[in-house]
Scaffold this motif. Structure first.
Motif, PDB file in Angstrom:
ATOM      1  N   HIS A 203      -0.820   8.119  12.428  1.00 15.01           N
ATOM      2  CA  HIS A 203      -1.603   7.649  11.282  1.00 15.01           C
ATOM      3  C   HIS A 203      -0.690   7.045  10.215  1.00 15.01           C
ATOM      4  O   HIS A 203      -0.996   5.990   9.653  1.00 15.01           O
ATOM      5  N   VAL A 204       0.436   7.687   9.953  1.00 11.88           N
ATOM      6  CA  VAL A 204       1.387   7.146   8.976  1.00 11.88           C
ATOM      7  C   VAL A 204       1.931   5.807   9.477  1.00 11.88           C
ATOM      8  O   VAL A 204       2.064   4.859   8.698  1.00 11.88           O
ATOM      9  N   ARG A 205       2.213   5.710  10.773  1.00  9.88           N
ATOM     10  CA  ARG A 205       2.677   4.430  11.336  1.00  9.88           C
ATOM     11  C   ARG A 205       1.622   3.342  11.141  1.00  9.88           C
ATOM     12  O   ARG A 205       1.946   2.203  10.822  1.00  9.88           O
TER      13      ARG A 205
ATOM     14  N   MET B 246       0.840  -1.179   0.000  1.00  8.74           N
ATOM     15  CA  MET B 246       0.000   0.000   0.000  1.00  8.74           C
ATOM     16  C   MET B 246       0.880   1.234   0.000  1.00  8.74           C
ATOM     17  O   MET B 246       1.859   1.306   0.712  1.00  8.74           O
ATOM     18  N   THR B 247       0.543   2.218  -0.759  1.00  4.98           N
ATOM     19  CA  THR B 247       1.285   3.461  -0.828  1.00  4.98           C
ATOM     20  C   THR B 247       0.387   4.604  -0.401  1.00  4.98           C
ATOM     21  O   THR B 247      -0.715   4.744  -0.898  1.00  4.98           O
ATOM     22  N   ALA B 248       0.869   5.403   0.555  1.00  7.56           N
ATOM     23  CA  ALA B 248       0.121   6.596   0.963  1.00  7.56           C
ATOM     24  C   ALA B 248       0.510   7.716   0.016  1.00  7.56           C
ATOM     25  O   ALA B 248       1.665   8.097  -0.065  1.00  7.56           O
ATOM     26  N   HIS B 249      -0.407   8.216  -0.726  1.00  9.41           N
ATOM     27  CA  HIS B 249      -0.175   9.273  -1.688  1.00  9.41           C
ATOM     28  C   HIS B 249      -0.889  10.527  -1.205  1.00  9.41           C
ATOM     29  O   HIS B 249      -2.007  10.432  -0.718  1.00  9.41           O
TER      30      HIS B 249
ATOM     31  N   ARG C  97       0.091  -1.682   7.809  1.00 10.14           N
ATOM     32  CA  ARG C  97      -0.746  -2.392   6.832  1.00 10.14           C
ATOM     33  C   ARG C  97      -0.021  -2.640   5.517  1.00 10.14           C
ATOM     34  O   ARG C  97      -0.453  -3.458   4.720  1.00 10.14           O
ATOM     35  N   GLY C  98       1.040  -1.904   5.263  1.00  9.23           N
ATOM     36  CA  GLY C  98       1.760  -2.088   4.008  1.00  9.23           C
ATOM     37  C   GLY C  98       2.754  -0.974   3.770  1.00  9.23           C
ATOM     38  O   GLY C  98       3.091  -0.207   4.662  1.00  9.23           O
TER      39      GLY C  98
END
Length: 93
Positions: A55-57, A1-4, A62-63
């Protein structure tokens, strides 16, 4: 998963170093990095930023999370400080 930044459910830009601290640091990057890192870590621990870091952690648990930056000298920027901070346990240990 990538946080964009376009898809993240939080204002991702608010996690990075504030302009005032960055401006102060750039006046003498060689002599101020350690102090910059300490100040940035303290700012990351402030309640609004700490919530974002948590939140980023959670996303990272999760990915994959991708941190995007425009800095040219990664090793002398906020990036290693943020990465170290993100890698630290969120429970103070």
């Amino acid at each position: 998963m990538t946080a964009h930044p376009d898809s993240a459910p939080f204002p991702a830009r608010r996690v990075h170093d504030p302009a005032a601290l960055r401006s102060w640091y750039h006046e003498d990057r060689e002599g101020r990095f350690e102090t910059f890192a300490e100040r940035y870590e303290a700012e990351l621990a402030e309640p609004v930023r700490a919530d974002l870091v948590d939140h980023v952690r959670a996303l990272a648990r999760r990915g994959r999370v991708t941190l995007v930056t425009a800095v040219k000298e990664i090793e002398h920027s906020h990036v290693p400080v943020l990465a170290r901070h993100l890698g630290a346990s969120g429970d103070g240990s």
